[in-house]
Write an enzyme that holds these catalytic residues in place. Structure first.
Site, mmCIF file in Angstrom:
data_model
loop_
_atom_site.group_PDB
_atom_site.id
_atom_site.type_symbol
_atom_site.label_atom_id
_atom_site.label_comp_id
_atom_site.label_asym_id
_atom_site.label_seq_id
_atom_site.Cartn_x
_atom_site.Cartn_y
_atom_site.Cartn_z
ATOM 1 C CG ASP A 185 -11.679 15.679 3.873
ATOM 2 O OD1 ASP A 185 -11.662 15.142 5.073
ATOM 3 O OD2 ASP A 185 -12.553 16.589 3.547
ATOM 4 C CG HIS A 186 -14.975 13.056 4.525
ATOM 5 N ND1 HIS A 186 -16.301 13.595 4.215
ATOM 6 C CD2 HIS A 186 -14.598 13.943 5.533
ATOM 7 C CE1 HIS A 186 -16.596 14.685 5.007
ATOM 8 N NE2 HIS A 186 -15.515 14.744 5.851
ATOM 9 C CG ASP A 217 -18.353 12.143 1.598
ATOM 10 O OD1 ASP A 217 -17.094 12.101 1.972
ATOM 11 O OD2 ASP A 217 -19.326 12.775 1.482
ATOM 12 C CD GLN A 267 -16.673 18.695 3.175
ATOM 13 O OE1 GLN A 267 -17.657 19.136 3.643
ATOM 14 N NE2 GLN A 267 -15.624 17.698 3.894
ATOM 15 N NE ARG A 327 -20.609 15.115 5.129
ATOM 16 C CZ ARG A 327 -19.845 15.557 6.070
ATOM 17 N NH1 ARG A 327 -19.497 14.733 7.203
ATOM 18 N NH2 ARG A 327 -19.216 16.767 5.655
ATOM 19 N N GLY A 348 -21.670 13.643 10.228
ATOM 20 C CA GLY A 348 -22.812 14.485 9.291
ATOM 21 C C GLY A 348 -22.148 15.970 8.982
ATOM 22 N N PRO A 349 -22.859 16.699 8.125
ATOM 23 C CG PRO A 349 -24.592 17.403 6.693
ATOM 24 C CD PRO A 349 -24.237 16.382 7.527
ATOM 25 C CB ALA A 380 -27.813 15.231 6.410
ATOM 26 C CE1 TYR A 389 -33.737 10.109 13.212
ATOM 27 C CE2 TYR A 389 -33.464 12.117 14.071
ATOM 28 C CZ TYR A 389 -33.415 10.804 14.376
ATOM 29 O OH TYR A 389 -32.959 10.429 15.386
ATOM 30 C CG ASP A 408 -35.239 16.584 9.482
ATOM 31 O OD1 ASP A 408 -34.460 16.646 8.287
ATOM 32 O OD2 ASP A 408 -34.907 16.360 10.583
ATOM 33 C CD GLU A 446 -32.796 15.924 4.718
ATOM 34 O OE1 GLU A 446 -31.466 15.659 5.115
ATOM 35 O OE2 GLU A 446 -33.731 15.809 5.417
ATOM 36 C CE1 TYR A 476 -14.024 20.752 12.950
ATOM 37 C CE2 TYR A 476 -12.953 23.120 12.613
ATOM 38 C CZ TYR A 476 -12.916 22.015 12.869
ATOM 39 O OH TYR A 476 -11.919 21.238 13.464
ATOM 40 C CB THR A 536 -21.680 17.820 14.379
ATOM 41 O OG1 THR A 536 -20.569 18.805 13.957
ATOM 42 C CG2 THR A 536 -22.875 18.102 13.302
HETATM 43 CA CA CA Z 1 -32.036 15.656 7.656
#
Ligand code: CA
Ligand code: CA
Length: 465
Positions: free
Chosen positions: A155-156, A175, A180, A240, A258-259, A280, A282, A284, A320, A354, A359
């Site tokens: 994976d990834h 990653d 996960q 990621r 992203g996630p 992940a 920004y 924020d 974050e 998903y 995303t």
């Molecule tokens: Ca964020």
């Protein structure tokens, strides 16, 4: 914020469907399916011989496809490649810019996962191998492993391989899909950096979640950044799953998955930290917390069941805002940023959640430099997406530090777009599609009925330029 923002569909018009591509065509483009039934094509590159060069990830091959009729020739089959049914196999591909130019540099670089010791339980790593192209037999021969022992996973893997304008190789290592699903108890190593001792021992185990920069023989360039006092192949870190990597002029851009939100487009600068898994998108503190399953206490992670929404209380959760780093570098733009409380379980996707997450699953990134080419496209970045079956076009500012205008969505079909290549005149876009998987396609919702599985789709501009 009112849900996903940042992209709009252009005035897509239907034109005569050619072959079975059935694309919702942009004005001025025709489309056709060149070939289908490829074995999970992963990378496509335009070759100086006028052929499309591809890796088939599951087929464990490098193949050349003639664009006019889809005739396919195998350049090499890599039996040593390890393919488990996951995201491993034959992955990256880069052609030396001197290929077939008569300078003696007829080299092709390929990355793939392999099993360190096939006689015991699988221990997967990744290598980058250089082949010499024999233009008479049209095969790849004389393999030389330029680096081995890179992290490898089911994976990834990320695995975008790029020949830079500075005559260096760039390579993304994801990653590994840790923290996960069935790898939930393996910690994410994207913030881990190699020590001087590890570099001296050629121990590359800390390279997960990195963009690497290598000399053509696999050694560490003397002008790579020193990060935490150590020079290694690591060019940037905190990534990621960066499956997109491209130079626009001298600037290096990457796109990463992203996630559940906040796919990223990043300007990659040497030595910078792109935040994962602490941040992940920004920084924020919206709709994402870093839930470190491997640190579960007192209940050990191994006895927990995976939950993508609400981890058990034994799993530490970090906002974050609780993390800081002087080299943290936010993305230029995200696809997409959503607020706390966002509903990640949209019934429109019928349990295949998903696909409806905010995303797009950016799977590659390319530079559009042709002039005159397709009007308005010069200086754009093109990003293929798995979930929308589309090419997203984004224009960075001339200085590169921001994005000039909103993304424009092109060529939507019910497919998972994995990568693209451009004809030398820039007027034809060749897109490869996954052989299986789920997508939303142009109409939303979720489906696994792909229109063009394992295909090369051609989108040719026929307007005036
Ligand atoms: Ca964020
Ligand atoms: Ca980031």
């Amino acid at each position: 914020m009112d849900g996903p923002v940042g992209a709009h569909a252009p005035g897509a018009v239907e034109s005569e469907p050619v072959a079975e591509a059935r694309a919702g065509l942009d004005a001025g483009f025709t489309s056709r399916e060149i070939v289908r039934g490829l074995s999970f094509p992963m990378r496509i590159v335009w070759g100086p011989d006028g052929y499309l060069w591809l890796t088939e990830r599951v087929g464990k091959r490098v193949v050349r496809v003639r664009p006019s009729d889809g005739q396919k020739t195998t350049a090499v089959t890599i039996d040593e490649a390890y393919q488990s049914g996951g995201q491993d196999g034959v992955l990256g591909l880069a052609l030396h810019p001197d290929l077939l130019k008569g300078t003696g540099n007829d080299y092709v670089y390929v990355s793939y996962t392999y099993d360190v010791d096939p006689s015991s339980a699988v221990s997967r790593r990744t290598k980058i191998r250089r082949y010499a192209y024999n233009a008479t037999t049209k095969t790849l021969e004389s393999p030389v492993d330029i680096i081995t022992g890179l992290p490898g996973s089911d994976d990834h893997n990320s695995a975008r391989l790029l020949f830079g304008p500075d005559q260096k190789l760039y390579y993304t290592v994801g990653d590994q899909g840790n923290n996960q699903f069935n790898r939930k108890c393996l910690p994410v190593g994207a913030q881990d950096l190699p020590t001087a001792t590890e570099v001296a021992a050629q121990d590359w185990s800390k390279y997960a979640g990195k963009v690497l920069r290598l000399d053509l023989d696999g050694s560490i360039p003397g002008d790579n950044p020193q990060i935490a006092g150590v020079r290694s192949h690591v060019y940037s870190y905190g990534h990621r799953n960066p499956q997109g990597l491209t130079f626009l002029d001298t600037k290096l851009y990457a796109a990463e998955h992203g996630p559940k939100s906040e796919d990223e487009l990043n300007l990659i600068l040497p030595g910078k930290n792109y935040g994962w898994p602490h941040v992940a998108g920004y920084q924020d503190s919206q709709a994402y917390t870093y839930d470190n399953w491997s640190a579960s206490s007192p209940t050990p992670c191994s006895s927990l069941a995976w939950n993508d929404y609400t981890p058990p209380s034994s799993v530490p959760r970090q906002q974050e805002s609780a993390w800081s780093h002087p080299d943290f570098t936010p993305p230029l733009v995200t696809f997409y940023t959503v607020p706390n409380g966002y509903n990640f379980r949209d019934p429109a996707c019928g349990g295949n959640d998903y696909i409806c997450w905010p995303t797009i699953a950016p799977s590659s990134l390319h530079t559009y430099a042709a002039a005159p080419g397709i009007p308005g496209w010069e200086g754009s970045l093109l990003m293929t997406t798995l979930k929308k079956g589309a090419v997203y076009r984004v224009k960075p500012s001339p200085a590169g530090g921001s994005v000039e205008e909103e993304a424009v969505v092109h060529f939507q079909t019910t497919n998972r777009y994995r990568d693209l290549a451009l004809s030398p005149d820039g007027l034809t876009v060749y897109v490869i599609t996954d052989s299986q998987g789920s997508t939303s396609g142009p109409t939303g919702g979720a489906t696994s009925a792909l229109s063009n599985p394992g295909a090369i789709l051609e989108f040719k501009y026929t307007g005036t330029n």
